[in-house]
Design a protein around this motif. Structure first.
Motif: not given
Length: 167
Positions: A6, A8-9, A118-120, A122
């Motif tokens: 994972t 981070t943006p 989309d940075p946020q 799924d």
């Protein structure tokens, strides 16, 4: 290479910048090299500079396909390939510009796909499985892996240039 599952943006933005920068960085790394220099292994027993350039193109084509599979299928199982055997095929004798042009076009598409997510969203967590490694990865991991991979191979070539005193 430890690869995060994972990002981070901000880490995504940094990795994406590296994906977009690779074509120019790799071109600069090999610019002006002679045929003899292109035929020089980056380390004893390693690939030649020419083989490294062609390998990057092949590896990143696989990354592009893996990304598309991960974004359109549920946990696809990707096909491994024998990169060392690929490096001995006759197309690895082509001039590096063939693969440099391919990498330039490929990274436009690869980078665009990553940038469009989309940075946020799924999609970054969408899984894909590498059967030879027995692991499931994410789209985030794919971005991190190939940002690193490009930097790694550029560094091999630039380190060789420095060691050999090639300007």
């Amino acid at each position: 290479m430890p690869t995060p599952l994972t990002l981070t943006p901000p880490e995504r933005v940094e990795a994406l910048g590296q994906v977009f920068a690779l074509p120019a960085d790799l071109f600069e790394a090999v610019q002006g090299l002679s045929e003899a220099q292109l035929a020089t292994p980056y380390r004893e027993g390693g690939w030649t500079v020419r083989q490294v350039v062609h390998h990057v193109a092949e590896s990143h084509m696989n990354a592009f396909i893996r990304l598309k599979l991960a974004l359109t299928e549920d946990n696809p199982v990707v096909k491994p390939y024998e990169e060392d055997r690929w490096a001995t095929l006759p197309d690895h004798e082509l001039v590096p510009e063939v693969s440099l042009n391919l990498i330039d076009a490929l990274h436009s598409r690869l980078g665009m796909l990553f940038a469009a997510l989309d940075p946020q969203g799924d999609d970054w967590a969408r899984p894909w499985t590498h059967p030879a490694q027995g692991r499931t990865y994410s789209v985030d991991t794919l971005l991190a892996m190939y940002a690193w991979h490009g930097r790694h191979h550029v560094a091999q070539i630039t380190a060789l240039r420095e060691r050999m005193g090639w300007s």
